[in-house]
Design a protein around this motif. Structure first.
Motif, mmCIF file in Angstrom:
data_model
loop_
_atom_site.group_PDB
_atom_site.id
_atom_site.type_symbol
_atom_site.label_atom_id
_atom_site.label_comp_id
_atom_site.label_asym_id
_atom_site.label_seq_id
_atom_site.Cartn_x
_atom_site.Cartn_y
_atom_site.Cartn_z
ATOM 1 N N TRP A 204 -8.622 11.681 18.243
ATOM 2 C CA TRP A 204 -7.286 11.766 18.824
ATOM 3 C C TRP A 204 -7.324 11.166 20.226
ATOM 4 C CZ3 TRP A 204 -8.733 16.965 16.966
ATOM 5 C CH2 TRP A 204 -8.266 17.210 15.664
ATOM 6 N N THR B 211 -12.514 12.456 12.604
ATOM 7 C CA THR B 211 -11.165 12.355 13.166
ATOM 8 C C THR B 211 -11.228 12.124 14.669
ATOM 9 O OG1 THR B 211 -10.373 13.866 11.449
ATOM 10 C CG2 THR B 211 -8.937 13.512 13.336
ATOM 11 N N GLY C 41 -1.389 8.062 18.527
ATOM 12 C CA GLY C 41 -1.161 7.920 17.103
ATOM 13 C C GLY C 41 -0.646 9.211 16.514
ATOM 14 N N THR C 42 -1.122 9.521 15.325
ATOM 15 C CA THR C 42 -0.705 10.751 14.651
ATOM 16 C C THR C 42 -1.307 11.956 15.356
ATOM 17 O OG1 THR C 42 -0.628 9.561 12.544
ATOM 18 C CG2 THR C 42 -0.688 11.971 12.453
#
Length: 673
Positions: A275, A273, A231-232
């Motif tokens: 990742w 968050t 993703g981001t």
């Protein structure tokens, strides 16, 4: 008595030396620059010095001993893959000194063909493959040249381009079998045997950090890892790739306690968050992995240590891929065991007295140890570094009190100096701290959309333990030179020289191709082989089906090889090709030549059945026999004229007297229909 071997003529010797050098070149590129230069220069001098006559035996012996000694000294008398490959290159470098006959030439070329294969023990990239194929092509073409010389028939010597065409035609014939073996031959997840590790470690992270050791790695722009985010991706300021954590300091060198690797990971409260990413790690010969701070769990085949160092179960001798998830910690080991606190505060006695005095003064001024006072000391140290220090790689080697010299004398250095001095200062002030090494930042390749981290991105930072928060990352280098840690894309662009970035797109394309090679070839393992036919609806292929597929594909490939080999043998001579096409045209008339039938007997049989064709066919047979069994020069005008005559002869289906009758009958038959 045995017949002496024919000598090498100058042209054949040149072919042999060129092919041998091309085979050794990819191997030399994988050795250390000094060793590769020495072996290459020795090979050139030996070839030039022995062009006309053999070198004296004593000189050859001294050269062999000198090269073997240089190889062993460079590898510190340790045996590894690079040691064996360097010895092979050294022996090939002095082999021309005793190569003067055709038999010697074939021996040198046979040994030289081992060099491209030995290269794959050190590197399996596309450049190594391309150079290896070039060397093998030249070696096989040189062997063809030696075979022509040994035959003694100067009339049939091929031009160079035809030798290369012959080599590549034979390669193409065997290509289907090679592809069947690559894609379908059952692969084992764990090989039956392994190869020795390198005697010399490749540049990369290690479990120790000493003054001056990091200069080489920070000047090395070779790839360390590639990362593809699902993703981001995180912003560059959050791209800290965690590697070895260093706790012990002896006054000069930081090291990692091995026993901490065996303790389960500490308690971490991950932040919100997340990742998800795939990390492609270049081989390092060690077990150390890196991960974005902090990995939430160890991937399959790896384990986490107490301080969240990540280690693979097997040595990283080849390119590996790892699926990972990371999250910035909200709290990292908020409760610190007494033993670990002592480790994180330990300093050697008698070192860096000025630093210790300054830290104790700060502690007295800040007050007793607690979260607020400790944080104030950390900020005070960062303000001092930010205001008084500068970043540079050109630093002298320190003396006994390395931290004192850095903090109070030259006040300039790079991450190795900043992290070490900061942790010593914190420990002297009573704040548990440690050095963390790894990589910082990365470069986004716009072609593939992935992130590239190079060895020059190696970085060291500090972690301090604060009550209630646990371990907190502090990067004093970023306070002095944020552009070194959080550079722009232009600063990190590969191939950039200052503001000149015209070559960057070429480097981007090259690395994208290398990544594709890694995925398509090097990453094709047993797991991917089992899912090879998934697009066709077969989710998983067991070993039995895989063996059956391989046997079927290999059988077809062998039949293909046999047919092409026989066809190539039949059609090697253009005159023979034209002759067989002529026979095929007569075969359509029912007058074809039997395999056992002489040409003259065939002509007599044709003359009895078709007298109108006998004269021209007999003339062609006579010309063909004269060409076939008399002296001739391939490619001459006479050969081309004969080929045109054979191809131009078109026997009519009916004799002239019957041609009109046959045409009329065909027409009448069509009208009645």
């Amino acid at each position: 008595m045995s017949t002496p071997a024919p000598p090498l003529d100058p042209q054949s010797r040149a072919w042999m030396l060129l092919a041998g050098g091309a085979c050794v070149l990819p191997l030399l590129l994988q050795l250390t620059p000094s060793l590769a230069t020495g072996i290459g220069a020795t090979g050139v001098l030996v070839a030039a010095g022995s062009w006309r006559r053999p070198l004296p035996a004593v000189l050859r012996l001294l050269l062999a001993l000198a090269l073997v000694g240089a190889v062993l000294a460079t590898t510190r008398f340790a045996f590894g893959r690079d040691t064996g490959c360097a010895l092979l290159a050294a022996m090939l470098a002095i082999k021309p000194a005793e190569t003067f006959t055709l038999r010697d030439g074939r021996s040198l070329l046979g040994f030289a063909l081992f060099a491209p294969f030995a290269t794959f023990l050190l590197d399996q990239g596309p450049l190594a493959l391309a150079l290896g194929l070039l060397g093998a092509t030249l070696a096989l073409a040189a062997l063809l040249r030696l075979a022509e010389v040994e035959s003694g028939d100067v009339r049939h010597r091929m031009p160079p381009w035809r030798r290369f065409a012959t080599v590549w035609r034979l390669t193409a014939i065997g290509l289907p079998l090679a592809l069947a073996a690559f894609w379908l031959f059952p692969r084992m997840a764990t090989p039956l045997w392994g190869v020795p590790q390198r005697a010399l470690a490749k540049p990369g992270l290690s479990d120790h950090m000493a003054p001056g050791e990091w200069v080489d790695i920070m000047n090395d722009d070779s790839t360390a890892l590639r990362v593809q985010f699902d993703g981001t991706p995180p912003v560059p300021t959050q791209m800290y790739w965690r590697g070895p954590v260093l706790w012990n300091f002896d006054g000069r060198q930081w090291t990692q306690p091995r026993w901490l690797r065996e303790i389960p990971p500490a308690t971490v409260q991950p932040g919100a968050t997340r990742w998800d990413y795939e990390l492609e790690l270049e081989p390092t010969e060690g077990h150390q992995l890196v991960a974005l701070e902090l990995p939430t769990a160890a991937p399959a085949g790896a384990r986490l240590s107490l301080d969240y160092g990540l280690y693979s179960a097997k040595p990283l001798t080849s390119l590996t891929r790892w699926r990972m998830r990371s999250a910035p910690p909200a709290a990292f080991e908020p409760r610190l065991m007494r033993t670990l606190r002592q480790y994180a505060l330990a300093l050697p006695e008698g070192y860096n007295p000025r630093t210790v005095a300054l830290a104790r003064q700060w502690r007295r001024e800040a007050g007793p140890g607690n979260a607020a006072n400790d944080a104030a000391i950390v900020q005070r140290a960062m303000r001092m570094i930010r205001g008084e220090f500068s970043y540079t790689l050109a630093t002298p080697l320190p003396g006994r009190n390395s931290v004192d010299e850095f903090l109070f004398d030259y006040k300039a250095g790079f991450c190795e100096h900043f992290s070490s001095a900061f942790v010593v200062l914190m420990r002297a002030a009573g704040i548990p701290s440690r050095v963390v090494t790894g990589y910082a930042g990365g470069y986004r390749n716009p072609i593939g959309g992935y992130w590239l981290v190079r060895n020059s991105d190696a970085h060291a930072w500090a972690e301090v333990w604060l009550d209630g928060r646990g371990w907190v990352r502090v990067d004093p280098t970023a306070a002095v030179a944020p552009e070194r840690i959080y550079d722009t894309i232009a600063d990190r662009a590969p191939g950039a020289i200052g503001d000149f970035t015209a070559l960057t797109p070429m480097f981007d394309a090259g690395d994208w191709l290398r990544r594709g090679w890694n995925d398509f070839v090097l990453g094709f393992d047993a797991e991917r082989q089992r899912h090879l036919l998934q697009p066709l609806g077969l989710r998983d292929i067991d070993s039995g089906r895989l063996v059956a597929l391989f046997v079927g594909a290999a059988s077809l490939a062998l039949l293909w090889m046999a047919w092409l080999t026989a066809r190539a043998e039949r059609e090697h001579d253009p005159v023979l090709r034209a002759w067989r096409r002529l026979a095929a045209r007569y075969d359509r008339l029912g007058l074809g030549r039997a395999l056992h039938e002489p040409a003259g007997a065939w002509a007599e049989r044709v003359s009895l059945a078709r007298p109108d064709l006998a004269g021209e066919l007999e003339r062609l047979i006579l010309r063909f026999s004269n060409w076939r069994y008399a002296a001739r020069q391939p490619g001459s005008s006479g050969e081309r004229t004969l080929v045109r005559a054979l191809l131009g002869h078109r026997p009519r289906r009916f004799p002239p007297a019957l041609a009109g009758v046959s045409a009329t009958s065909h027409r009448q038959h069509g009208e009645s229909a």
